[in-house]
Design a protein around this motif. Structure first.
Motif, PDB file in Angstrom:
ATOM      1  N   ALA A  63       1.015  -1.147  -0.048  1.00 38.75           N
ATOM      2  CA  ALA A  63       0.023   0.248  -0.098  1.00 38.75           C
ATOM      3  C   ALA A  63       0.694   1.342   0.057  1.00 38.75           C
ATOM      4  O   ALA A  63       2.053   1.326   0.528  1.00 38.75           O
ATOM      5  CB  ALA A  63      -0.873   0.120   1.048  1.00 38.75           C
ATOM      6  N   LYS A  64       0.383   2.436  -0.508  1.00 39.93           N
ATOM      7  CA  LYS A  64       1.020   3.506  -0.656  1.00 39.93           C
ATOM      8  C   LYS A  64       0.247   4.710  -0.444  1.00 39.93           C
ATOM      9  O   LYS A  64      -1.035   4.610  -1.251  1.00 39.93           O
ATOM     10  CB  LYS A  64       2.083   3.833  -1.940  1.00 39.93           C
ATOM     11  N   TYR A  65       0.635   5.743   0.157  1.00 40.82           N
ATOM     12  CA  TYR A  65      -0.315   6.929   0.159  1.00 40.82           C
ATOM     13  C   TYR A  65       0.319   8.133  -0.862  1.00 40.82           C
ATOM     14  O   TYR A  65       1.703   7.961  -1.140  1.00 40.82           O
ATOM     15  CB  TYR A  65       0.130   7.515   1.590  1.00 40.82           C
ATOM     16  N   GLY A  88      -5.736  -2.744 -11.828  1.00 41.15           N
ATOM     17  CA  GLY A  88      -5.819  -3.941 -10.742  1.00 41.15           C
ATOM     18  C   GLY A  88      -5.754  -3.420  -9.216  1.00 41.15           C
ATOM     19  O   GLY A  88      -5.475  -4.179  -8.462  1.00 41.15           O
ATOM     20  N   CYS A  89      -5.684  -2.146  -9.038  1.00 47.65           N
ATOM     21  CA  CYS A  89      -5.250  -1.724  -7.589  1.00 47.65           C
ATOM     22  C   CYS A  89      -6.744  -1.291  -7.095  1.00 47.65           C
ATOM     23  O   CYS A  89      -7.582  -1.205  -7.717  1.00 47.65           O
ATOM     24  CB  CYS A  89      -4.419  -0.615  -7.666  1.00 47.65           C
ATOM     25  N   LYS A  90      -6.562  -0.904  -5.899  1.00 50.72           N
ATOM     26  CA  LYS A  90      -7.912  -0.594  -5.266  1.00 50.72           C
ATOM     27  C   LYS A  90      -7.291   0.968  -4.524  1.00 50.72           C
ATOM     28  O   LYS A  90      -6.165   1.036  -4.066  1.00 50.72           O
ATOM     29  CB  LYS A  90      -8.348  -1.206  -3.921  1.00 50.72           C
ATOM     30  N   ALA A  91      -8.180   1.862  -4.477  1.00 47.98           N
ATOM     31  CA  ALA A  91      -7.615   3.294  -4.118  1.00 47.98           C
ATOM     32  C   ALA A  91      -8.942   3.878  -3.343  1.00 47.98           C
ATOM     33  O   ALA A  91     -10.103   3.686  -3.669  1.00 47.98           O
ATOM     34  CB  ALA A  91      -7.374   4.176  -5.435  1.00 47.98           C
ATOM     35  N   ILE A  92      -8.541   4.747  -2.498  1.00 47.26           N
ATOM     36  CA  ILE A  92      -9.518   5.410  -1.348  1.00 47.26           C
ATOM     37  C   ILE A  92      -8.876   6.995  -1.379  1.00 47.26           C
ATOM     38  O   ILE A  92      -7.666   6.909  -0.838  1.00 47.26           O
ATOM     39  CB  ILE A  92      -9.793   4.717   0.030  1.00 47.26           C
ATOM     40  N   HIS A  93     -10.063   7.927  -1.600  1.00 47.66           N
ATOM     41  CA  HIS A  93      -9.539   9.224  -1.005  1.00 47.66           C
ATOM     42  C   HIS A  93      -9.593   9.356   0.412  1.00 47.66           C
ATOM     43  O   HIS A  93     -10.455   9.124   1.108  1.00 47.66           O
ATOM     44  CB  HIS A  93     -10.642   9.979  -1.664  1.00 47.66           C
ATOM     45  N   MET A  94      -8.604   9.834   0.885  1.00 44.68           N
ATOM     46  CA  MET A  94      -8.431   9.964   2.645  1.00 44.68           C
ATOM     47  C   MET A  94      -8.829  11.202   3.047  1.00 44.68           C
ATOM     48  O   MET A  94      -8.923  11.505   4.158  1.00 44.68           O
ATOM     49  CB  MET A  94      -7.039   9.679   2.999  1.00 44.68           C
ATOM     50  N   GLY A  95      -9.262  12.211   2.041  1.00 43.64           N
ATOM     51  CA  GLY A  95      -9.446  13.594   2.506  1.00 43.64           C
ATOM     52  C   GLY A  95      -8.330  14.542   2.560  1.00 43.64           C
ATOM     53  O   GLY A  95      -7.293  14.199   2.023  1.00 43.64           O
TER      54      GLY A  95
END
Length: 245
Positions: A63-65, A88-95
């Motif tokens: 995982a990487k920020y 093929g990754c998953k990504a999320i916006h952390m704000g």
């Protein structure tokens, strides 16, 4: 975090993109360099998957920020999230974190690298195209128009990327890895490992659909259709993305 072996192909892709983006490169040569770079990129992930089967330390799930600044930070968030998901990754916006917006990407090391290389090229095209736009006369909110333009660009580019990725995966589905497993099984297993780590990292995630209020969406789609990613440039079905929040 382990280091993915044999980075030579990514180095070649980066060199091709650098050639394409160099203002001294004639346009005909730049177009060929871009086309070749993205064709290689589409194959790279599948090749790494097959080579890494049975060698968990070669291309581990990690995982990487990524921190994205203004201007148009939220558009950058959408672009990198959807690119990451397409490879093929998953990504999320952390704000918001200070003066930047943070995205957390979960995936195999080679796929995160691919997402970063693609983002580096496409976000320059997006911002360059946006700065060249003339907002139509009579538009009530220029910012809303420009925001909708970026959304159209992103969704069209990602639709094209997904088509290239799916074609590469389909071609590999009948191949066999060194361990004797089919390409289809290898790729499904990789997807499951990414999903497992993503759920471990973000067990309470919820998803929201992107929306826009401006009228520049169609112009952005047209620009996304022209963006240099290689492969087909047909106008086709647009994706409806979701960004986790």
């Amino acid at each position: 975090m382990s280091t993915t072996k044999a980075p030579g192909k990514l180095d070649t892709i980066r060199a091709l993109l650098a050639t394409a983006e160099d203002p001294r490169t004639p346009e005909s040569e730049a177009e060929l360099a871009r086309k070749r770079a993205f064709e290689m990129m589409a194959k790279y992930g599948v090749e790494e998957a097959m080579l890494s089967d049975g060698q968990p330390s070669r291309d581990a799930v990690t995982a990487k920020y990524v921190d994205l600044p203004n201007p148009w930070a939220m558009s950058r968030v959408r672009l990198i999230c959807f690119i990451a998901q397409s490879v093929g990754c998953k990504a999320i916006h952390m704000g918001v974190r200070g003066k930047v917006r943070r995205v957390h990407i979960v995936g195999h090391e080679s796929d995160i690298q691919r997402a970063e290389v693609l983002y580096s090229s496409l976000h320059l095209q997006m911002l360059g195209g946006l700065s060249a736009q003339v907002v139509p006369y009579g538009v009530r909110s220029a910012r809303a128009w420009r925001n909708s333009w970026t959304l159209g660009f992103i969704e069209r580019v990602v639709a094209r990327l997904e088509a290239i990725e799916q074609a590469a995966r389909a071609t590999a589905s009948e191949e066999t890895s060194a361990t004797g497993r089919s390409g289809e099984l290898v790729l499904a297993d990789r997807d499951a490992k990414v999903e497992a780590l993503y759920r471990e990292e973000h067990p309470h995630v919820r998803h929201t659909r992107g929306s826009y209020s401006g009228s520049g969406y169609g112009d952005g789609v047209a620009a996304g259709n022209r963006a240099d990613i290689g492969g087909s440039r047909r106008i086709g079905a647009q994706t409806t993305g979701a960004i986790a929040a």
